[in-house]
Design a protein around this motif. Structure first.
Motif, PDB file in Angstrom:
ATOM      1  N   SER A 159       2.266   3.562   4.185  1.00  0.00           N
ATOM      2  CA  SER A 159       1.084   2.821   3.739  1.00  0.00           C
ATOM      3  C   SER A 159      -0.077   3.768   3.450  1.00  0.00           C
ATOM      4  O   SER A 159      -0.807   3.599   2.466  1.00  0.00           O
ATOM      5  CB  SER A 159       0.669   1.804   4.804  1.00  0.00           C
ATOM      6  OG  SER A 159       1.664   0.816   4.974  1.00  0.00           O
ATOM      7  N   CYS A 203      -3.878  -1.434  -2.225  1.00  0.00           N
ATOM      8  CA  CYS A 203      -4.516  -0.963  -0.992  1.00  0.00           C
ATOM      9  C   CYS A 203      -4.652  -2.103   0.021  1.00  0.00           C
ATOM     10  O   CYS A 203      -4.421  -1.913   1.227  1.00  0.00           O
ATOM     11  CB  CYS A 203      -5.884  -0.370  -1.302  1.00  0.00           C
ATOM     12  SG  CYS A 203      -5.823   1.200  -2.194  1.00  0.00           S
ATOM     13  N   GLY A 205       0.865  -2.670   6.827  1.00  0.00           N
ATOM     14  CA  GLY A 205       1.437  -1.503   7.493  1.00  0.00           C
ATOM     15  C   GLY A 205       0.452  -0.806   8.405  1.00  0.00           C
ATOM     16  O   GLY A 205       0.812  -0.374   9.504  1.00  0.00           O
ATOM     17  N   GLN A 223      -1.510  -2.876   1.826  1.00  0.00           N
ATOM     18  CA  GLN A 223      -1.098  -1.901   2.838  1.00  0.00           C
ATOM     19  C   GLN A 223      -1.742  -2.139   4.196  1.00  0.00           C
ATOM     20  O   GLN A 223      -1.407  -1.465   5.172  1.00  0.00           O
ATOM     21  CB  GLN A 223      -1.409  -0.484   2.354  1.00  0.00           C
ATOM     22  CG  GLN A 223      -0.686  -0.091   1.090  1.00  0.00           C
ATOM     23  CD  GLN A 223       0.747  -0.581   1.053  1.00  0.00           C
ATOM     24  OE1 GLN A 223       1.558  -0.223   1.906  1.00  0.00           O
ATOM     25  NE2 GLN A 223       1.056  -1.422   0.067  1.00  0.00           N
ATOM     26  N   LEU A 235       6.886  -1.149  -1.189  1.00  0.00           N
ATOM     27  CA  LEU A 235       5.854  -1.955  -1.847  1.00  0.00           C
ATOM     28  C   LEU A 235       6.479  -3.033  -2.715  1.00  0.00           C
ATOM     29  O   LEU A 235       5.951  -4.147  -2.836  1.00  0.00           O
ATOM     30  CB  LEU A 235       4.956  -1.045  -2.689  1.00  0.00           C
ATOM     31  CG  LEU A 235       3.826  -1.702  -3.482  1.00  0.00           C
ATOM     32  CD1 LEU A 235       2.862  -2.409  -2.550  1.00  0.00           C
ATOM     33  CD2 LEU A 235       3.094  -0.651  -4.318  1.00  0.00           C
ATOM     34  N   ILE A 267       0.502   5.492   0.120  1.00  0.00           N
ATOM     35  CA  ILE A 267       0.234   4.598  -1.009  1.00  0.00           C
ATOM     36  C   ILE A 267      -1.269   4.446  -1.228  1.00  0.00           C
ATOM     37  O   ILE A 267      -1.768   4.531  -2.359  1.00  0.00           O
ATOM     38  CB  ILE A 267       0.895   3.224  -0.782  1.00  0.00           C
ATOM     39  CG1 ILE A 267       2.423   3.352  -0.836  1.00  0.00           C
ATOM     40  CG2 ILE A 267       0.417   2.218  -1.822  1.00  0.00           C
ATOM     41  CD1 ILE A 267       3.152   2.078  -0.490  1.00  0.00           C
ATOM     42  N   SER A 290       7.991   4.926  -0.309  1.00  0.00           N
ATOM     43  CA  SER A 290       6.811   4.072  -0.150  1.00  0.00           C
ATOM     44  C   SER A 290       6.766   2.970  -1.199  1.00  0.00           C
ATOM     45  O   SER A 290       6.524   1.793  -0.884  1.00  0.00           O
ATOM     46  CB  SER A 290       5.536   4.924  -0.249  1.00  0.00           C
ATOM     47  OG  SER A 290       5.542   5.965   0.686  1.00  0.00           O
TER      48      SER A 290
END
Length: 658
Positions: free
Chosen positions: A430, A210, A216, A213, A106, A433, A102
C-alpha cells in the motif's frame, strides 16, 4: 478615422491597374479528393513510401522490419549497448517486481499475476515496439479500473475464479481493440483525450487509489468496493474499532522512506537508482521485520504463499458467453483506451528527448498484441507506465533489450524466489502504491491550465471531480463530454472580428487586439475565424447583420460617412458547405436591399471551388472578389472617390479587371 496618405496610395494602386483575379482551382474528381482526405486521415506518415522502387527481396526485408522493428536495430547492436541495457533492465526489474505485486492486489487479483504480467508482455513488446525507452508493465489506473468495473458484476472474494477469468477476457478485448486501432490506422481517436482530460483523470484516479490504500495502511479486512470519496471515508470511519496501530505505524514509516528517497533522487538526478531501488528495499525490509517479529500474528496482513513457476496458459479461461461477456468487453475497451493513451504519450515524450520518431500505429499494434498474448498466458492489462519508463530512461537504456533483461529477472524470480515474498506485509505494498500515485497528481499542470486556458481547467477539474466523487468511468465521461462540448461551441459559435488598418501599412488586424488600427470610412471589414458549416451558418448570418447594424448606428451618431461596403475576410475559412453558401447568398440579398455592397476577400482554394460550382461568383460578380483585404479596400476606396467626382457613374462596372 481614415489615413490621407493611405487613401492617396491606394488610389494610385487602383489607377495603375494593380488587381489580381482570385483563381478558381481546377476541378478534381470526387474520388480523387476523397482518396486524398482518407490518406491524410489514416496514412499521414505514408508507410508505403519506403517500399517504392525497391526489389522484391528488399521489400520483404522492409516489410519484416516494419512488423518487427527489432530487426532494424538488431544488426547494429553492440556490447556497449548491451551493458547499458543490462543495467537499465535490472534497475527496472527491482521496481517492476514490487509494483507488479502491488498493482495486482489493487486490481483484486492474485499477487502472482503482477509477476506474470511483467514476464510475457515485455518480451512481445521488445520485438514489435518502436520505442527504445518504454518499460512495459501493469499500471495503477488500469488496475483500479479493472477492479471497479468487474467488481460491480462479480465479487472477487465470493467468486474469485470467475473474476479472474473475466480479467483475462477484458485484457483480451483490450488487446484486440488496441491492435485493431493500429491496423485500421485509427490512432487519431486517442487524440480525443485532451491533455487537460488526462491531467484531471490521472490526478483523480491517483487520489482514489491512495484512498483505497487506507485499507492496507489501517489493516482493515472489510472494505467498500466503491471508489468514490464518500463511500471510502464512510467505510474507514465506521470501522475505527478495527484499525491496527501496528499496521498504521509500519505503513507510515515505509511511506516516509519512499517519499524521502524519491525527493532525494529528484534533487540529485544522478542518484535516480536510489528511488528505483526503494520499493524493493521496502519489500525486503518489511518481509524481514515481519519474519523476525512474527507481526503477522499481531494484525499485520501478509501476502502469503506465492506458487513457483512460469505463466500457466489461460486461453481456455476466456469468457465468451453471456451474461458476463459484455462486462468484459466494456472493461476491456475503457481500460484499453486509457492504457493506450498513457503508453503512446509516455513513448512519444521520451522519444522527443532522444530525438527519434515512434510510429503511433505501430505502438498500438505492439501494445495490442502483447495484451492478446498476455491474456492467453495468465496476464492482465499492461502498457508503458510513466514511472517505470522514467527509471528505464534515467538508467541509460539504449534499446528495448532492457525489457528483455527485466523479463529474465522476473522469470528467475518466478522460478526460484517467490517463496521469499511469503512474509511481505500488505501495508508495504500500500505504501509503494501511494508513493507512486502521488507523482501522478500534477499540481503544476493544473495551475498552468488555470493561467493559460480557463476552459481547459474546467475540463481538468470536471474529470477530477467526476473520478473522486463518482467513479472512474463517470469522471472519464464527464471530461470527454466537456471537451466535445467545447469543440461544438467553437464550431457552432465561431469568432467574428472587425478589422482595421495598421497605420502606414497594408496590414489589417482585429481592432480589439490593436486599438491603434484605423477604421476605413464607408467600409466595414469582418473576419470570419472558422470554416462555415450548417452548424454555424445561421449564427454567422445573424452576427454579420448585427455588425452592420452596430456600424451604421455608430456612423449615424458620429455623423461620419455612411456605410457602403461590407468586406468579408475569409482567409481563415478553410471550408464551406452548402448551408454556408446559402448563408452568403442571403447576406448578399440583405446587403442589396439595404443599398450596400458585399465584397469577399482572400477566399481559399476549397472555398473558391464551391463558390464557383454554386454560381455564387457569377451572382456576386468576379470584380467583388479580391485576393487580399488590402486590394478589396483599395477597390472600394477607388469606387467611393470615383462616385464623389462622377455620381452618375455605374458602380457595377468592373474596374481594371485583369
Amino acid at each position: 478615422m481614415g489615413n490621407t496618405d493611405y487613401d492617396v496610395y491606394t488610389s494610385a494602386r487602383v489607377e495603375s491597374g494593380v488587381h489580381h483575379r482570385v483563381a478558381v482551382p481546377p476541378p478534381q474528381p470526387f474520388f480523387k479528393s476523397l482518396k486524398y482526405s482518407l490518406k491524410e486521415t489514416f496514412f499521414p506518415d505514408d508507410p508505403l513510401r519506403q517500399f517504392k522502387n525497391q526489389p522484391p527481396s528488399r521489400k520483404l526485408v522492409l516489410g519484416m522490419q516494419y512488423v518487427f522493428p527489432f530487426l532494424e536495430w538488431a544488426p547494429r547492436y553492440s556490447f556497449q549497448f548491451f551493458k547499458a541495457d543490462l543495467i537499465a533492465g535490472i534497475t527496472i526489474a527491482s521496481l517492476a517486481i514490487p509494483q507488479g505485486i502491488s498493482y495486482a492486489k489493487l486490481a483484486n487479483l492474485p499477487p502472482i499475476l503482477g509477476l506474470y504480467s511483467s514476464f510475457v508482455p515485455p518480451l512481445i513488446y521488445a520485438m514489435m515496439g518502436s520505442s527504445r525507452d518504454l518499460a512495459v508493465g501493469t499500471v495503477a489506473v488500469a488496475s483500479l479500473l479493472t477492479a471497479s468495473m468487474l467488481g460491480k458484476e462479480v465479487n472477487p472474494n465470493e467468486n474469485p475464479k470467475l473474476y479472474l477469468h473475466l480479467a483475462f477476457t477484458a485484457t483480451f478485448f483490450a488487446g484486440v481493440l488496441q491492435a485493431s486501432l493500429g491496423l485500421l490506422r485509427l490512432g487519431f481517436i486517442v487524440d480525443f483525450l485532451s491533455h487537460a482530460t488526462i491531467v484531471g483523470f490521472m490526478a483523480g484516479a491517483a487520489t482514489v487509489v491512495c484512498l483505497q490504500q487506507l485499507k492496507g495502511i489501517l489493516g482493515l479486512e472489510h472494505f467498500t468496493p466503491s471508489t468514490d470519496l464518500v463511500s471510502v471515508l464512510r467505510s474507514v470511519f465506521t470501522q475505527t474499532h478495527e484499525w491496527r496501530w501496528e499496521s498504521g505505524v509500519l505503513g507510515c514509516c515505509f511511506l516516509f522512506f519512499l517519499l524521502v528517497t524519491k525527493y532525494f533522487s529528484k534533487k540529485r538526478p544522478k542518484f535516480f537508482w536510489i528511488s528505483a531501488m526503494a520499493p524493493l528495499t521496502s519489500v525486503i525490509l518489511g518481509s524481514l521485520l515481519v519474519y523476525l517479529t512474527h507481526a503477522e500474528k499481531h494484525g499485520v496482513q501478509v501476502i502469503g504463499q506465492l506458487k513457483k513457476g512460469l505463466n500457466p496458459p489461460s486461453a481456455g479461461d476466456l469468457v465468451f458467453v453471456s451474461p458476463y461477456m459484455m462486462t468484459a468487453i466494456k472493461t476491456g475497451m475503457i481500460t484499453g483506451i486509457i492504457a493506450l493513451a498513457e503508453g503512446i504519450a509516455v513513448g512519444r515524450s521520451f522519444a522527443m528527448f532522444k530525438n527519434y520518431h515512434i510510429d503511433g500505429n505501430k505502438e498500438m499494434i505492439a501494445i495490442g498484441m502483447m495484451n492478446i498474448a498476455g491474456s492467453c498466458t495468465s496476464c492482465y492489462l499492461t502498457t508503458g507506465p510513466f514511472s517505470r519508463s522514467a527509471v528505464n530512461f534515467n538508467a541509460g537504456c539504449k534499446t528495448a533489450v532492457s525489457n528483455i533483461v527485466m523479463a529474465m529477472a522476473v522469470m528467475i524470480t518466478l522460478l526460484f524466489l517467490t517463496p521469499l515474498f511469503h512474509y511481505t506485509p500488505l501495508v508495504v505494498l500500500s505504501s509503494i502504491i501511494i508513493a507512486a500515485m502521488l507523482g501522478l497528481i500534477d499540481y503544476d499542470a493544473a495551475i498552468h491550465l488555470w493561467k493559460v486556458d480557463k476552459f481547459d481547467f474546467i475540463v481538468c477539474m470536471g474529470a477530477y471531480v467526476g473520478v473522486v466523487f463518482g467513479s472512474v468511468e463517470i469522471g472519464l465521461v464527464i471530461a470527454v463530454v466537456i471537451s466535445l462540448l467545447r469543440v461544438l461551441l467553437f464550431v457552432a459559435r465561431p469568432r467574428t472580428f472587425v478589422l482595421g488598418n495598421i497605420p502606414n501599412s497594408m496590414i489589417y488586424r482585429n481592432v480589439d487586439q490593436y486599438p491603434n488600427a484605423n477604421s476605413i470610412p464607408g467600409i466595414i471589414i469582418l473576419e470570419i475565424d472558422a470554416p462555415i458549416y450548417f452548424a454555424n451558418a445561421s449564427y454567422l448570418r445573424e452576427r454579420i447583420s448585427r455588425w452592420i447594424d452596430e456600424e451604421e448606428d455608430k456612423l449615424k451618431s458620429s455623423g461620419e460617412t455612411s456605410l457602403q461596403y461590407i468586406i468579408l475576410d475569409m482567409g481563415a475559412v478553410g471550408n464551406i458547405d452548402t448551408s454556408g453558401i446559402s448563408m452568403l447568398e442571403e447576406v448578399k440579398k440583405t446587403t442589396d436591399r439595404r443599398g450596400l455592397k458585399l465584397v469577399v476577400a482572400n477566399p481559399g482554394a476549397e472555398v473558391m471551388k464551391k463558390l464557383n460550382k454554386s454560381n455564387f461568383i457569377e451572382n456576386i460578380g468576379q470584380e467583388w472578389i479580391h485576393l487580399t483585404v488590402g486590394e478589396a479596400v483599395a477597390a472600394c476606396n477607388f469606387r467611393l472617390h470615383s462616385h464623389k467626382h462622377n455620381p452618375a457613374k455605374d458602380e457595377s462596372e468592373p474596374w481594371n479587371n485583369v
